[in-house]
Design a protein around this motif. Structure first.
Motif, short mmCIF file in Angstrom:
data_model
loop_
_atom_site.label_atom_id
_atom_site.label_comp_id
_atom_site.label_asym_id
_atom_site.label_seq_id
_atom_site.Cartn_x
_atom_site.Cartn_y
_atom_site.Cartn_z
N ARG A 151 13.54 -76.52 21.26
CA ARG A 151 13.41 -75.10 21.57
C ARG A 151 12.98 -74.33 20.34
NH1 ARG A 151 19.73 -73.87 22.87
NH2 ARG A 151 20.17 -75.95 23.53
N ALA A 152 12.48 -73.17 20.61
CA ALA A 152 12.07 -72.30 19.52
C ALA A 152 13.31 -71.63 18.93
CB ALA A 152 11.10 -71.24 20.03
N HIS A 153 13.21 -71.26 17.69
CA HIS A 153 14.28 -70.53 17.04
C HIS A 153 14.45 -69.19 17.74
CE1 HIS A 153 16.32 -68.19 13.90
NE2 HIS A 153 16.81 -69.35 13.53
N GLN A 154 15.64 -68.64 17.70
CA GLN A 154 15.92 -67.39 18.40
C GLN A 154 15.03 -66.24 17.96
OE1 GLN A 154 19.97 -66.52 17.59
NE2 GLN A 154 19.68 -66.32 15.38
N HIS A 155 14.55 -66.26 16.73
CA HIS A 155 13.70 -65.18 16.26
C HIS A 155 12.23 -65.39 16.60
CE1 HIS A 155 17.12 -64.75 13.22
NE2 HIS A 155 17.26 -63.81 14.12
N ALA A 156 11.88 -66.56 17.11
CA ALA A 156 10.48 -66.86 17.40
C ALA A 156 9.93 -65.98 18.52
CB ALA A 156 10.31 -68.32 17.77
#
Length: 130
Positions: free
Chosen positions: A101-106
């Motif tokens: 998954r992408a980082h939460q800030h992505a």
């Protein structure tokens, strides 16, 4: 946790000559590799390596030097090629979407370019609340 004789027989020809460029002679490569393997298998800090491996600085410096000069890449490439030729590798790599998954800030990253100017807040034209 040390290398077996069969493992060492595969690795030894891939390592640099034991005679350093400067005066003196290096500690045995096998002892150094055993120290590196021990450190990464156990998570032991470098400074707490057992005395049987000799100086932790020597093992650490050789690890870094071999990374810079390409020795580790040569060893790993040769070992992978040998294992693949012997049919010892299974190239199936399972990927679970739950862990990719992408980082939460992505999702909310600012785009390149100018930021749009914020709108000016105007007082409401409606009746004032009492």
């Amino acid at each position: 946790m040390s290398l077996t004789d069969a493992q060492w027989a595969r690795i030894e020809p891939l390592l640099p000559d034991r005679t350093p460029r400067r005066a003196g002679q290096w500690r045995d490569h096998r002892q150094v590799i055993d120290a590196i393997v021990f450190k990464y298998r156990t998570g032991t800090p470098w400074m707490e390596l057992p005395e049987r491996f000799g100086s932790w600085k020597g093992a650490h410096n050789r690890l870094r030097m071999w990374a810079v000069d390409g020795t580790w890449e040569k060893v790993f490439t040769a070992l992978l090629a040998q294992a693949d030729a012997e049919g010892d590798l299974d190239w199936v790599i399972p990927v679970d979407s739950a862990v990719v998954r992408a980082h939460q800030h992505a999702a909310g990253a600012r785009q390149k370019g100018l930021r749009p100017a914020s709108r000016t807040t105007m007082p409401s034209d409606g009746p004032a609340a009492d």
